[in-house]
Design an enzyme around this catalytic site. Structure first.
Site, PDB file in Angstrom:
ATOM      1  CG  HIS A  19     -16.344 -15.413 -10.555  1.00 42.29           C
ATOM      2  ND1 HIS A  19     -15.006 -15.585 -10.260  1.00 42.29           N
ATOM      3  CD2 HIS A  19     -16.890 -16.650 -10.482  1.00 42.29           C
ATOM      4  CE1 HIS A  19     -14.769 -16.859 -10.018  1.00 42.29           C
ATOM      5  NE2 HIS A  19     -15.901 -17.533 -10.154  1.00 42.29           N
ATOM      6  CE  LYS A  43     -14.105 -25.556  -6.224  1.00 41.41           C
ATOM      7  NZ  LYS A  43     -14.606 -24.399  -6.991  1.00 41.41           N
ATOM      8  NE  ARG A  92     -16.220 -22.356 -16.204  1.00 46.84           N
ATOM      9  CZ  ARG A  92     -15.514 -22.731 -15.159  1.00 46.84           C
ATOM     10  NH1 ARG A  92     -14.521 -22.000 -14.740  1.00 46.84           N
ATOM     11  NH2 ARG A  92     -15.777 -23.850 -14.530  1.00 46.84           N
TER      12      ARG A  92
END
Length: 160
Positions: A19, A43, A92
């Site tokens: 991050h 989440k 990613r």
């Protein structure tokens, strides 16, 4: 020249060097970066919203043009509130792109003025995720190369 503001959203549970890499690389491209900690209803966090905010603030204090805020609601609404025209998302792998493309398409439908900029993570961070770091930390393994020292300390405390 126009004052440029970008938003980097995420749950950051917790913030990792992956991050931080995206945040740092964004700071010289925009006048102001807002790291927006979203309360994600899907989440369940390891760290509370306040803890995540603190971990991020400690991790970015060397970056004068970075602000840390929390927000629940639509990201495009937050962007409008702060005058941001750009959302920055880190990728990613190709698997990240499929999910991100759906989010970007919805954001475009909601507000056509806001662009999404994708940044590939640096290769040495491409495998790091908050979930993997937490899993490794739970086994008390060394996580110092994945998270800033302040975050490492907080994770060790969580998984005592």
């Amino acid at each position: 020249m126009e004052h440029t503001i970008a938003v980097i959203p995420g749950s950051f549970d917790p913030i990792t060097y992956g991050h931080l890499d995206i945040i740092e690389r964004s700071t010289d491209r925009f006048d102001e970066i807002h790291v927006c900690v979203l309360k994600n209803s899907k989440k369940e966090g390891t760290f509370s919203l306040e803890e995540r905010m603190d971990l991020i603030e400690q991790s970015v204090k060397h970056l004068p043009n970075v602000k840390v805020h929390q927000f629940s609601g639509l990201l495009v609404d937050y962007c409008e509130q702060v005058g941001a025209k750009t959302i920055i998302r880190g990728l990613r792998a190709v698997s990240d792109f499929e999910y991100e493309l759906r989010l970007t398409s919805m954001n475009k439908k909601l507000n056509n003025e806001i662009e999404t900029l994708y940044m590939m993570s640096s290769t040495n961070y491409s495998f790091i995720s908050s979930s993997i770091v937490k899993e490794v930390a739970a086994y008390r393994a060394d996580i110092s190369e994945f998270v800033p020292p302040y975050v490492e300390k907080a994770l060790k405390k969580k998984f005592k």
